[in-house]
Design an enzyme around this catalytic site. Structure first.
Site, PDB file in Angstrom:
ATOM      1  N   HIS A 198       5.256   5.814  11.632  1.00  0.00           N
ATOM      2  CA  HIS A 198       4.782   5.687  10.253  1.00  0.00           C
ATOM      3  C   HIS A 198       3.798   6.840  10.040  1.00  0.00           C
ATOM      4  O   HIS A 198       2.587   6.631   9.972  1.00  0.00           O
ATOM      5  CB  HIS A 198       4.095   4.324  10.110  1.00  0.00           C
ATOM      6  N   ARG A 241       0.791  -1.220   0.000  1.00  0.00           N
ATOM      7  CA  ARG A 241       0.000   0.000   0.000  1.00  0.00           C
ATOM      8  C   ARG A 241       0.826   1.275   0.000  1.00  0.00           C
ATOM      9  O   ARG A 241       0.614   2.173  -0.806  1.00  0.00           O
ATOM     10  CB  ARG A 241      -0.900   0.062   1.232  1.00  0.00           C
ATOM     11  N   THR A 242       1.758   1.355   0.949  1.00  0.00           N
ATOM     12  CA  THR A 242       2.463   2.623   1.120  1.00  0.00           C
ATOM     13  C   THR A 242       3.226   2.975  -0.152  1.00  0.00           C
ATOM     14  O   THR A 242       3.122   4.076  -0.696  1.00  0.00           O
ATOM     15  CB  THR A 242       3.411   2.536   2.332  1.00  0.00           C
ATOM     16  N   LYS A 278      26.251  -3.975  -1.022  1.00  0.00           N
ATOM     17  CA  LYS A 278      27.711  -3.882  -1.148  1.00  0.00           C
ATOM     18  C   LYS A 278      28.300  -3.139   0.038  1.00  0.00           C
ATOM     19  O   LYS A 278      29.486  -2.910   0.119  1.00  0.00           O
ATOM     20  CB  LYS A 278      28.088  -3.145  -2.437  1.00  0.00           C
ATOM     21  N   ARG A 323      11.502   3.691   3.475  1.00  0.00           N
ATOM     22  CA  ARG A 323      11.103   2.771   4.553  1.00  0.00           C
ATOM     23  C   ARG A 323      12.327   1.947   4.921  1.00  0.00           C
ATOM     24  O   ARG A 323      13.060   1.479   4.057  1.00  0.00           O
ATOM     25  CB  ARG A 323       9.980   1.849   4.082  1.00  0.00           C
TER      26      ARG A 323
END
Ligand code: NCD
Length: 641
Positions: free
Chosen positions: A127, A49-50, A78, A99
């Site tokens: 959030h 969703r986000t 890396k 995120r």
């Protein structure tokens, strides 16, 4: 640069402004409000969703999107630092949406980026854009937020959406009832912030009232009105119980906010236990007829699909609102690219160590611990913690912990922090002369020498302490209703040692060891644990219907005890809580009264009492000493003279 890292980065007016923009999302679309702009999405954790709603929003605004399909396919594998990634991506995009699985990682990136950064979820911290979607949906449904009562359910410890949400609800004047799964209660730092910044108080709610939908969990009621000072009482007696019952039976529940168990953030083997669920029985209860059911999604099995068809299930609307709300947010941030972060009404002082060594955040998932190179360790300095403690709040993850040692940079002297030093310390901080250390070793490594305290006088010797512990144990046994329900809980660290001794005495007196545990007020891990873990896989301490004896070495202002009580009450509903202390100094700021006291030593301005226990002092005998404080400022004058 305007970032959105926490819900606290937006004022209530700005949130309303974003909601107005969201209402006009069609116009933003036809205006191509973000034409020629590029948004980068960096998702180090899964998302449906986000991420998709952010990307869809940018397309609808006429802008473009660049992304790494999988951060495991980026240079992060890396070994590229967050700082470098942020710098590089800033030159490719006009806004970044990130995120990450570490608490504070998005803040760390924002510090190195040249474009606005949006937090799309960092570890178990916050959030904020989910909260914007939640508030927008709830407001549409209920007309306004002020005065609503919202029940937040499930994994309140690891669920980041809930943390941003409760702060926002508090700011808009809503009431919050927390209904956590056992062991997944709201973290202490979240509650402390609610209390300190928003004046919220909390009280336990009888779970029977919600038994139609939940089992085996106790609820907590967070309210701005402060009518119940329950956490201040050491006894949950019958009268109080019935008062609580009437209090909650009058509550109207406007929304249930359900969350999923955040398994990915839990240690293996700690995911068991019952979990609250919402299903058909909820729908049938008359008093929930106007209660909407929300969920940030994804759901697992805590929310039955039967609710989908009911008008009260509004979680798909929440998800759908992700697009207009995030369009509005992007428009808002791109418009304000040049403005500074809001100053807000933050009055806190900030601390950054002037020395090479200094305090470290105690949260193992904090970005300052996992990737120190991309961060600058800074803290909020908060006074008035339990027992007058001075607290540090990590700027990245918001966890709070106690200041142990303080030093003066110019005179190179250090000592253990003491409330008597509060004013001196403030002076040093102002002049940038304050050093804070986690350990003596750190201070000494930098060449600091200890301040001397005044002469000591012993006020209780080993025998007296032993006799006091024995007498308190006798009284405890005499007054308890059912010795099998006793739970001896010490406040870490000296209270824990005393709790062990009391448990030992009780064992000797009745040939059966009672259960014993400890409470840690400012730790990073579990706040409550067993002291004698016979079995490593033993379940979390169960407080329900227990007779708890809370143990500490000295009671002075009573604030430490108050904090411990608030942890107890939000972790389960004991039958009673009694308080045992070795020394009572009788200078109370909060109305708690010890039930068992070893010795009364009235407080005086300059004299400090210290309980020295052999477990803590290594090899020394037990004793209680009294000594006068020589203010470091005075010693400093001496040194200069
Ligand atoms: C949440 C998240 O990622 O924090 N999902 C979301 O953004 N809608 C909740 C969750 O994962 O449980």
């Amino acid at each position: 640069m305007r970032n959105l890292l926490s819900i606290a980065d937006l004022t209530n007016d700005e949130i309303d402004e974003i909601f107005d923009l969201a209402d006009g999302a069609d116009k933003l679309r036809t205006d191509k409000s973000a034409a020629d702009q590029i948004m980068a999405t960096l998702f180090y954790e899964p998302s449906t969703r986000t991420r998709l709603s952010f990307e869809s929003s940018m397309h609808r605004l006429g802008g473009a999107v660049i992304s790494c399909s999988d951060m495991k396919a980026s240079s992060a594998v890396k070994g590229e630092s967050l700082a470098d990634t942020a710098r590089v991506v800033s030159s490719y995009a006009d806004v970044m949406v990130v995120r990450h699985y570490w608490d504070g990682a998005v803040q760390a990136m924002a510090e190195h980026a040249n474009v606005p950064v949006v937090n799309a979820g960092d570890g178990s911290r916050e959030h904020p854009t989910q909260t914007l979607c939640d508030l927008y949906t709830l407001k549409k449904e209920k007309g306004e937020l002020r005065g609503l009562t919202v029940v937040v359910c499930g994994d309140l410890k690891n669920g980041r959406t809930v943390h941003s949400l409760v702060f926002a609800l508090a700011r808009f004047g809503a009431h919050v009832v927390t209904l956590a799964a056992n062991g997944m209660e709201l973290p202490h730092y979240v509650l402390e912030r609610l209390e300190r910044e928003y004046g919220y108080s909390l009280a336990p709610v009888a779970s029977d009232d919600l038994s139609g939908v939940v089992t085996e969990t106790d609820a907590l009621y967070l309210t701005p009105k402060q009518p119940h000072q329950l956490a201040l009482f050491t006894q949950v007696d019958a009268a109080m119980q019935s008062r609580l019952n009437t209090m909650v039976s009058g509550l109207r529940y406007d929304a249930f906010y359900m969350t999923r168990k955040q398994k990915e953030r839990m240690k293996e083997g700690t995911t068991g236990g019952t979990y609250p669920t919402i299903g058909p029985s909820f729908l049938k209860e008359h008093r929930f007829k106007d209660t909407v059911v929300m969920h940030p999604l994804p759901r697992v099995d805590e929310l039955s699909p039967e609710v989908d068809k009911d008008r009260r299930g509004i979680y798909f609307k929440q998800a759908a609102n992700g697009v207009p709300v995030r369009m509005a947010l992007l428009k808002f941030l791109l418009n304000r690219r040049e403005t500074k972060r809001i100053a807000g009404k933050r009055t806190a002082s900030f601390y950054e160590s002037p020395e090479r060594l200094g305090p470290k955040c105690t949260n193992p998932n904090c970005v300052t611990v996992t990737e120190p190179a991309s961060t600058r360790r800074r803290f909020e300095l908060l006074s008035g913690g339990p027992g007058g403690a001075l607290l540090l709040g990590c700027i990245y993850c918001n966890h709070r912990f106690k200041v142990q040692f303080v030093g003066h940079v110019k005179s190179k002297r250090y000592c253990a922090y003491d409330i008597a030093l509060a004013d001196t310390i403030r002076g040093w901080l102002k002049k940038d002369e304050l050093a804070i250390f986690d350990s003596i070793k750190e201070a000494e490594e930098l060449g600091y020498e200890p301040y001397k305290s005044g002469p000591q006088r012993t006020v209780m010797d080993e025998q007296e302490i032993q006799a006091a512990v024995r007498e308190m144990s006798r009284q405890i046994l005499r007054e308890c209703q059912d010795p099998d329900r006793l739970l001896i809980l010490g406040i870490r660290t000296k209270g824990s040692y005393l709790a062990q001794r009391i448990a030992g005495e009780l064992a000797a007196q009745r040939r059966q060891k009672p259960e014993a545990g400890e409470i840690e007020l400012y730790g990073a891990g579990d706040e409550m644990r067993r002291i004698f873990p016979d079995d490593e896989d033993a379940p979390a301490l169960n407080l329900k219907d227990r007779e708890i004896i809370l143990v500490d070495d000295v009671i002075y202002t009573g604030r430490t005890v108050k904090s411990a009580l608030s942890i107890l009450f939000r972790s389960g509903r004991p039958q009673s809580v009694r308080l045992a202390v070795l020394i009572d100094r009788g200078h109370r700021e909060v109305p708690v009264k010890p039930d068992y006291v070893g010795k009364h030593i009235p407080s005086s301005e300059k004299e400090r009492v210290r309980v020295k226990l052999r477990e803590a002092e290594h090899d020394e005998k037990d004793k209680v000493v009294i000594y006068s404080m020589i203010s470091p400022a005075e010693t400093q004058a001496e040194t200069i003279a």
